[in-house]
Design a protein around this motif. Sequence first.
Motif, mmCIF file in Angstrom:
data_model
loop_
_atom_site.group_PDB
_atom_site.id
_atom_site.type_symbol
_atom_site.label_atom_id
_atom_site.label_comp_id
_atom_site.label_asym_id
_atom_site.label_seq_id
_atom_site.Cartn_x
_atom_site.Cartn_y
_atom_site.Cartn_z
ATOM 1 N N ALA A 184 87.315 -0.674 -19.461
ATOM 2 C CA ALA A 184 86.344 -0.112 -20.399
ATOM 3 C C ALA A 184 85.228 0.569 -19.614
ATOM 4 N N ALA A 185 84.718 1.653 -20.149
ATOM 5 C CA ALA A 185 83.632 2.381 -19.495
ATOM 6 C C ALA A 185 82.463 1.451 -19.176
ATOM 7 N N LYS A 186 82.119 0.600 -20.118
ATOM 8 C CA LYS A 186 80.981 -0.310 -19.937
ATOM 9 C C LYS A 186 81.186 -1.234 -18.740
ATOM 10 N N SER A 187 82.433 -1.669 -18.513
ATOM 11 C CA SER A 187 82.683 -2.593 -17.408
ATOM 12 C C SER A 187 82.484 -1.925 -16.051
ATOM 13 N N LEU A 188 82.595 -0.608 -15.993
ATOM 14 C CA LEU A 188 82.308 0.117 -14.756
ATOM 15 C C LEU A 188 80.828 0.490 -14.679
ATOM 16 N N PHE B 86 80.052 7.024 -4.575
ATOM 17 C CA PHE B 86 81.273 7.437 -3.888
ATOM 18 C C PHE B 86 82.455 6.838 -4.641
ATOM 19 N N VAL B 87 83.544 7.606 -4.779
ATOM 20 C CA VAL B 87 84.743 7.127 -5.453
ATOM 21 C C VAL B 87 85.946 7.428 -4.566
ATOM 22 N N VAL B 88 86.713 6.388 -4.209
ATOM 23 C CA VAL B 88 87.916 6.553 -3.395
ATOM 24 C C VAL B 88 89.113 6.077 -4.206
ATOM 25 N N PRO C 266 94.630 11.439 -8.706
ATOM 26 C CA PRO C 266 93.727 12.509 -9.136
ATOM 27 C C PRO C 266 93.201 12.314 -10.556
ATOM 28 N N GLY C 267 94.000 11.752 -11.446
ATOM 29 C CA GLY C 267 93.558 11.514 -12.815
ATOM 30 C C GLY C 267 92.434 10.499 -12.890
ATOM 31 N N THR C 268 92.537 9.455 -12.084
ATOM 32 C CA THR C 268 91.472 8.457 -12.052
ATOM 33 C C THR C 268 90.195 9.066 -11.482
ATOM 34 N N LEU C 269 90.322 9.822 -10.404
ATOM 35 C CA LEU C 269 89.135 10.468 -9.826
ATOM 36 C C LEU C 269 88.439 11.346 -10.857
ATOM 37 N N LYS C 270 89.216 12.149 -11.562
ATOM 38 C CA LYS C 270 88.655 13.060 -12.564
ATOM 39 C C LYS C 270 87.986 12.288 -13.703
ATOM 40 N N GLY C 271 88.651 11.239 -14.185
ATOM 41 C CA GLY C 271 88.100 10.447 -15.281
ATOM 42 C C GLY C 271 86.830 9.716 -14.900
ATOM 43 N N VAL C 272 86.817 9.117 -13.714
ATOM 44 C CA VAL C 272 85.636 8.391 -13.256
ATOM 45 C C VAL C 272 84.481 9.373 -13.026
ATOM 46 N N LYS C 273 84.781 10.526 -12.448
ATOM 47 C CA LYS C 273 83.729 11.538 -12.246
ATOM 48 C C LYS C 273 83.110 11.937 -13.576
ATOM 49 N N TYR D 96 75.075 10.082 -13.441
ATOM 50 C CA TYR D 96 75.379 9.842 -12.030
ATOM 51 C C TYR D 96 76.129 11.030 -11.436
ATOM 52 N N ASP D 97 75.826 11.315 -10.183
ATOM 53 C CA ASP D 97 76.599 12.276 -9.409
ATOM 54 C C ASP D 97 77.658 11.487 -8.651
ATOM 55 N N SER D 98 78.709 12.167 -8.228
ATOM 56 C CA SER D 98 79.733 11.468 -7.471
ATOM 57 C C SER D 98 80.294 12.366 -6.386
ATOM 58 N N VAL D 99 80.758 11.720 -5.325
ATOM 59 C CA VAL D 99 81.530 12.382 -4.279
ATOM 60 C C VAL D 99 82.883 11.702 -4.310
ATOM 61 N N LEU D 100 83.950 12.510 -4.475
ATOM 62 C CA LEU D 100 85.297 11.984 -4.644
ATOM 63 C C LEU D 100 86.090 12.092 -3.346
ATOM 64 N N PHE D 101 86.858 11.051 -3.069
ATOM 65 C CA PHE D 101 87.708 11.006 -1.881
ATOM 66 C C PHE D 101 89.114 10.615 -2.315
ATOM 67 N N PRO D 102 90.130 11.445 -1.988
ATOM 68 C CA PRO D 102 91.499 11.153 -2.418
ATOM 69 C C PRO D 102 92.245 10.171 -1.511
ATOM 70 N N SER D 103 91.576 9.694 -0.453
ATOM 71 C CA SER D 103 92.230 8.754 0.463
ATOM 72 C C SER D 103 91.173 7.996 1.262
ATOM 73 N N ALA D 104 91.613 6.881 1.856
ATOM 74 C CA ALA D 104 90.727 6.118 2.730
ATOM 75 C C ALA D 104 90.353 6.969 3.941
ATOM 76 N N GLU D 105 91.302 7.741 4.449
ATOM 77 C CA GLU D 105 91.046 8.596 5.607
ATOM 78 C C GLU D 105 89.954 9.623 5.306
#
Length: 124
Positions: free
Chosen positions: A108-112, A8-10, A14-21, A29-38
């Motif tokens: 860095a990608a490795k750190s994530l 899960f990515v919160v 939008p750029g961070t969500l896209k890059g992390v995905k 890895y698969d991911s489910v993206l959330f643009p807010s805590a809500e």
Amino acid sequence: MPNRNLVFVVDDDPGTLKGVKRLLREHGYDSVLFPSAEAFRNYDDFDAACCLILDINLNKESGIELRHRLKAAGITLPVIYITANDNPAVRMAALASGCIAYLTKPFAAKSLLEPVGKASAGLA
């Protein structure tokens, strides 16, 4: 039972969500993206993923506060914090809330990927 390849990515950026995905997908890895805590709180299957990548500074909320609410509700999903606004007080609060990693943007990608890999293997 969690899907060991689902993350899960919160993040309200939008750029961070896209890059992390993209990064997660490139490493299996698969991911489910959330643009807010809500949006994340409105999801109903918190145990489906191996971990949660959580931005600390969300539009109207704190990722750290969200983490505390999850813990209070008995949700023990491993958390990897990401932030663009690092400072000692925020870092201490994040670590005290119980996280497996604290990363400052850009990272860095490795750190994530390392903490995601540990969570995926059930080591977090």
